[in-house]
Design a protein around this motif. Structure first.
Motif, PDB file in Angstrom:
ATOM      1  N   VAL A  33      -1.250  47.242  55.334  1.00 41.56           N
ATOM      2  CA  VAL A  33      -2.240  48.104  56.057  1.00 41.56           C
ATOM      3  C   VAL A  33      -1.396  49.643  56.028  1.00 41.56           C
ATOM      4  O   VAL A  33      -0.574  49.606  56.408  1.00 41.56           O
ATOM      5  CB  VAL A  33      -2.516  47.600  57.450  1.00 41.56           C
ATOM      6  CG1 VAL A  33      -3.236  48.903  58.022  1.00 41.56           C
ATOM      7  CG2 VAL A  33      -3.344  46.551  57.494  1.00 41.56           C
ATOM      8  N   ARG A  35      -0.766  53.272  56.599  1.00 38.11           N
ATOM      9  CA  ARG A  35      -1.241  54.364  57.624  1.00 38.11           C
ATOM     10  C   ARG A  35      -0.982  55.733  57.192  1.00 38.11           C
ATOM     11  O   ARG A  35      -0.058  56.285  56.595  1.00 38.11           O
ATOM     12  CB  ARG A  35      -0.118  54.347  59.081  1.00 38.11           C
ATOM     13  CG  ARG A  35      -0.722  54.959  59.917  1.00 38.11           C
ATOM     14  CD  ARG A  35       0.456  55.179  61.093  1.00 38.11           C
ATOM     15  NE  ARG A  35       1.361  53.933  61.221  1.00 38.11           N
ATOM     16  CZ  ARG A  35       1.233  53.200  62.208  1.00 38.11           C
ATOM     17  NH1 ARG A  35       0.329  53.058  63.069  1.00 38.11           N
ATOM     18  NH2 ARG A  35       2.085  52.035  62.114  1.00 38.11           N
ATOM     19  N   LEU A  40      -6.094  54.116  59.243  1.00 40.45           N
ATOM     20  CA  LEU A  40      -5.698  52.738  58.700  1.00 40.45           C
ATOM     21  C   LEU A  40      -6.412  52.377  57.602  1.00 40.45           C
ATOM     22  O   LEU A  40      -7.461  52.118  57.584  1.00 40.45           O
ATOM     23  CB  LEU A  40      -5.499  51.813  59.608  1.00 40.45           C
ATOM     24  CG  LEU A  40      -4.406  51.918  60.594  1.00 40.45           C
ATOM     25  CD1 LEU A  40      -4.400  50.739  61.896  1.00 40.45           C
ATOM     26  CD2 LEU A  40      -3.075  51.954  60.405  1.00 40.45           C
ATOM     27  N   TYR A  41      -5.820  51.844  56.404  1.00 40.60           N
ATOM     28  CA  TYR A  41      -6.488  51.593  55.179  1.00 40.60           C
ATOM     29  C   TYR A  41      -5.905  50.163  54.599  1.00 40.60           C
ATOM     30  O   TYR A  41      -4.741  50.031  54.659  1.00 40.60           O
ATOM     31  CB  TYR A  41      -6.380  52.451  54.091  1.00 40.60           C
ATOM     32  CG  TYR A  41      -7.289  53.667  54.371  1.00 40.60           C
ATOM     33  CD1 TYR A  41      -8.567  53.754  53.923  1.00 40.60           C
ATOM     34  CD2 TYR A  41      -6.561  54.762  54.953  1.00 40.60           C
ATOM     35  CE1 TYR A  41      -9.214  55.046  54.416  1.00 40.60           C
ATOM     36  CE2 TYR A  41      -7.244  55.903  55.314  1.00 40.60           C
ATOM     37  CZ  TYR A  41      -8.580  55.884  55.009  1.00 40.60           C
ATOM     38  OH  TYR A  41      -9.232  57.031  55.611  1.00 40.60           O
ATOM     39  N   VAL A  42      -6.640  49.313  54.328  1.00 41.23           N
ATOM     40  CA  VAL A  42      -6.179  48.056  53.637  1.00 41.23           C
ATOM     41  C   VAL A  42      -5.750  48.236  52.231  1.00 41.23           C
ATOM     42  O   VAL A  42      -6.541  48.912  51.557  1.00 41.23           O
ATOM     43  CB  VAL A  42      -7.172  46.981  53.399  1.00 41.23           C
ATOM     44  CG1 VAL A  42      -6.766  45.785  52.949  1.00 41.23           C
ATOM     45  CG2 VAL A  42      -7.678  46.600  54.999  1.00 41.23           C
ATOM     46  N   PHE A  53      -9.379  50.131  57.389  1.00 41.87           N
ATOM     47  CA  PHE A  53      -8.883  48.967  58.205  1.00 41.87           C
ATOM     48  C   PHE A  53      -9.894  49.054  59.559  1.00 41.87           C
ATOM     49  O   PHE A  53     -10.074  50.229  60.075  1.00 41.87           O
ATOM     50  CB  PHE A  53      -7.600  49.216  58.557  1.00 41.87           C
ATOM     51  CG  PHE A  53      -6.940  47.672  59.186  1.00 41.87           C
ATOM     52  CD1 PHE A  53      -6.948  46.532  58.712  1.00 41.87           C
ATOM     53  CD2 PHE A  53      -7.100  47.740  60.673  1.00 41.87           C
ATOM     54  CE1 PHE A  53      -6.440  45.409  59.540  1.00 41.87           C
ATOM     55  CE2 PHE A  53      -6.634  46.906  61.512  1.00 41.87           C
ATOM     56  CZ  PHE A  53      -6.451  45.557  60.933  1.00 41.87           C
ATOM     57  N   TYR A  57     -11.102  43.242  59.643  1.00 41.01           N
ATOM     58  CA  TYR A  57     -10.168  42.633  58.709  1.00 41.01           C
ATOM     59  C   TYR A  57      -9.064  42.336  60.093  1.00 41.01           C
ATOM     60  O   TYR A  57      -7.845  41.980  59.387  1.00 41.01           O
ATOM     61  CB  TYR A  57      -9.505  43.846  58.185  1.00 41.01           C
ATOM     62  CG  TYR A  57     -10.324  44.340  57.140  1.00 41.01           C
ATOM     63  CD1 TYR A  57     -10.746  43.330  55.957  1.00 41.01           C
ATOM     64  CD2 TYR A  57     -10.984  45.569  56.907  1.00 41.01           C
ATOM     65  CE1 TYR A  57     -11.601  43.779  54.868  1.00 41.01           C
ATOM     66  CE2 TYR A  57     -11.768  45.826  55.978  1.00 41.01           C
ATOM     67  CZ  TYR A  57     -12.191  45.103  54.899  1.00 41.01           C
ATOM     68  OH  TYR A  57     -13.077  45.412  53.766  1.00 41.01           O
ATOM     69  N   ILE A  64       2.506  46.775  58.048  1.00 38.30           N
ATOM     70  CA  ILE A  64       2.067  48.117  58.070  1.00 38.30           C
ATOM     71  C   ILE A  64       2.925  48.996  57.302  1.00 38.30           C
ATOM     72  O   ILE A  64       4.318  48.838  57.496  1.00 38.30           O
ATOM     73  CB  ILE A  64       1.862  48.524  59.610  1.00 38.30           C
ATOM     74  CG1 ILE A  64       0.707  47.896  60.348  1.00 38.30           C
ATOM     75  CG2 ILE A  64       1.744  50.317  59.584  1.00 38.30           C
ATOM     76  CD1 ILE A  64       0.637  48.210  61.740  1.00 38.30           C
TER      77      ILE A  64
END
Length: 182
Positions: A33, A35, A40-42, A53, A57, A64
């Motif tokens: 994940v 930042r 937040l993004y997968v 995110f 999920y 992270i």
């Protein structure tokens, strides 16, 4: 159109005569994940954004990654920022060792030449540098109990130097430990 989905890593179409089309889809596997600023993004092991995110999920147990550029790359495209490239190399290397990958809680790539890792349940920062991530992480795992026997509280362990490991103990801030006199 199938390849434009950020979840699709690869797809193959094959025509089987007389009237069948076989479609093989390879899905991206979430690796961390990331930042970016406050979002937040997968991401996958290449640093490519899969999706933002969110609650859907929540079951994923992923590390992270901090220290990336302020803006994520377009969905499905691998990151080109040197910090993201370092994170992608670390995540890719850890894929060969799922046992070690499962222990990683957080990765900081603020310094594009030094990946810093935090393991689950520990407060010691592990400075791994920019290569040999798996070897260095395994070296720490092998020596962790011995290091803790010698130094009760570790601030960081620097594993970037081939035959030497540098350890910095945590320091106690005397002001924060004073008792209130009232």
């Amino acid at each position: 159109r199938l390849l434009s989905s950020p979840w699709v890593a690869d797809a193959h179409l094959r025509r089987v005569l007389p009237g069948t089309v076989r479609v093989t889809v390879v899905e991206r596997r979430p690796a961390a994940v990331a930042r970016f600023d406050e979002e937040l993004y997968v991401i996958d092991e290449r640093g490519a954004v899969i999706d933002q995110f969110g609650p859907n999920y929540a079951e994923l147990d992923l590390p992270i990654v901090d220290g990336l550029d302020m803006a994520p790359p377009p969905a499905g495209r691998a990151a080109e920022d040197p910090h993201a490239v370092l994170a992608a190399r670390l995540l890719g290397a850890l894929q060969a060792r799922p046992d070690l990958a499962a222990r990683v809680s957080q990765v900081d790539v603020s310094d594009a030449r030094n990946a810093v890792v935090l393991l689950k349940g520990e407060s010691t920062l592990l400075r791994l540098g920019e290569d040999r991530f798996v070897d260095r992480l395994q070296s720490y795992v092998d020596l962790a109990s011995t290091l803790r026997d010698r130094v009760a509280l570790l601030d960081y362990v620097d594993l970037r130097f081939d035959e030497r490991i540098y350890v910095r103990p945590q320091t106690v801030d005397r002001k924060s430990t004073r008792l209130n006199s009232s």
